[in-house]
Design a protein around this motif. Structure first.
Motif, PDB file in Angstrom:
ATOM      1  N   PRO A 123       0.532  -2.710   7.180  1.00  0.00           N
ATOM      2  CA  PRO A 123      -0.021  -3.849   7.936  1.00  0.00           C
ATOM      3  C   PRO A 123       0.835  -4.317   9.100  1.00  0.00           C
ATOM      4  N   PHE A 124       2.140  -3.969   9.114  1.00  0.00           N
ATOM      5  CA  PHE A 124       3.037  -4.536  10.104  1.00  0.00           C
ATOM      6  C   PHE A 124       3.728  -3.459  10.940  1.00  0.00           C
ATOM      7  N   ILE A 172       1.664   2.786  -0.603  1.00  0.00           N
ATOM      8  CA  ILE A 172       1.530   3.323  -1.965  1.00  0.00           C
ATOM      9  C   ILE A 172       0.084   3.228  -2.441  1.00  0.00           C
ATOM     10  N   LYS A 173      -0.609   2.187  -2.014  1.00  0.00           N
ATOM     11  CA  LYS A 173      -2.014   2.003  -2.390  1.00  0.00           C
ATOM     12  C   LYS A 173      -2.952   2.853  -1.540  1.00  0.00           C
ATOM     13  N   GLY A 174      -2.382   3.638  -0.628  1.00  0.00           N
ATOM     14  CA  GLY A 174      -3.211   4.491   0.225  1.00  0.00           C
ATOM     15  C   GLY A 174      -3.777   3.769   1.425  1.00  0.00           C
ATOM     16  N   LEU A 175      -3.218   2.616   1.747  1.00  0.00           N
ATOM     17  CA  LEU A 175      -3.691   1.829   2.889  1.00  0.00           C
ATOM     18  C   LEU A 175      -2.734   1.994   4.067  1.00  0.00           C
ATOM     19  N   ILE A 229       9.114  -3.899   2.678  1.00  0.00           N
ATOM     20  CA  ILE A 229       8.607  -3.821   1.302  1.00  0.00           C
ATOM     21  C   ILE A 229       7.096  -3.991   1.292  1.00  0.00           C
ATOM     22  N   ALA A 230       6.590  -4.950   2.076  1.00  0.00           N
ATOM     23  CA  ALA A 230       5.142  -5.158   2.149  1.00  0.00           C
ATOM     24  C   ALA A 230       4.444  -3.914   2.678  1.00  0.00           C
ATOM     25  N   ASN A 231       5.004  -3.288   3.710  1.00  0.00           N
ATOM     26  CA  ASN A 231       4.433  -2.046   4.241  1.00  0.00           C
ATOM     27  C   ASN A 231       4.397  -0.961   3.172  1.00  0.00           C
ATOM     28  N   LYS A 232       5.485  -0.810   2.420  1.00  0.00           N
ATOM     29  CA  LYS A 232       5.562   0.228   1.388  1.00  0.00           C
ATOM     30  C   LYS A 232       4.525   0.012   0.293  1.00  0.00           C
TER      31      LYS A 232
END
Length: 254
Positions: free
Chosen positions: A39-40, A33-36, A26-29
């Motif tokens: 992180p994992f 979505i923010k275009g970044l 979920i954190a990755n998604k």
């Protein structure tokens, strides 16, 4: 990118592993979505490269691989014999020590703390585990500064959590450390987790002490445990005990 290694040990609890993977996915998604960049980078770590079909979408490595990770996660166990389970997973112990020496963070969830403690890395350090597993943990690892009431602990690069939903509190804490509070809060809302709970003691099962020499109290405890479902009042449970009602209740409340 933060390299995460999730242990898939013998007798692992599926719900624990699923919660770990879901939170970081979920954190990755959110970040994608923010275009970044996500992180994992998640890898499942096994003793034999075999994983259940639930996890076929994930990268898998045998721990014989010399790869180092930034964050190693140890899920909870589902077992009635934690000592046997630790022996089944003893090959992870030297590997965990190597990862710690390479400055990896190591986090355990619920009874996963037993495996980390078996490495000796928690000696002299603060830790917690499922509140009902704390008595066994304290006996097995007396050198650990056990905090049974804590939901989450951190001592340097070592993290532990209590039982059940405490898993999410530690995951959110790790998210906050590595990605900031905003992402942790957004993820907490997805799972409807209150980030401000710091105590797990009120989830413990009541286990009255029997370490006494009072035969009357012991008799009352036995009658209550064996017959509570068949009677409606305390008086019915303890009517055959040779003591007054007041003394009986006073003794039981000591």
């Amino acid at each position: 990118m933060i390299k995460i290694g999730v242990l898939i040990p013998e007798d692992y609890k599926l719900l624990s592993v699923a919660a770990i993977l879901e939170v970081f996915e979920i954190a990755n998604k959110f970040q994608i979505i923010k275009g970044l960049d996500k992180p994992f980078d998640i890898t499942l770590l096994t003793l034999n490269n075999n994983v259940d079909h639930f996890f076929k979408a994930y990268n898998t490595n045998n721990i014989d691989n010399e790869k180092c990770y930034n964050l190693v996660l140890i899920p909870s166990f589902t077992t009635e014999d934690i000592n046997k389970t630790i022996k089944l997973n003893s090959a992870y112990i030297p590997w965990l020590i190597k990862q710690n020496n390479a400055e990896a963070e190591i986090a355990t969830f619920c009874t996963g703390a037993f495996l980390l403690a078996a490495t000796g890395l928690l000696d002299g350090k603060v830790a917690t585990t499922h509140v009902d597993a704390c008595p066994a943990f304290a006996i097995a690892f007396p050198s650990v500064q056990l905090k049974p009431d804590k939901t989450v602990t951190q001592d340097g690069r070592l993290f532990t959590s209590g039982g059940a939903t405490s898993t999410f509190h530690l995951l959110l804490y790790l998210l906050q450390i590595h990605c900031g509070k905003e992402l942790a809060i957004k993820t907490a809302k997805i799972f409807a987790i209150d980030m401000d709970r710091h105590n797990q003691s009120y989830f413990s099962s009541f286990q009255p002490s029997k370490l006494h020499n009072d035969e009357i109290v012991a008799s009352a405890q036995e009658k209550i445990e064996n017959n509570y479902q068949d009677v409606a009042t305390i008086e019915e449970m303890i009517r055959d005990i040779p003591s007054s009602r007041r003394n009986k209740l006073d003794d039981l409340n000591k």
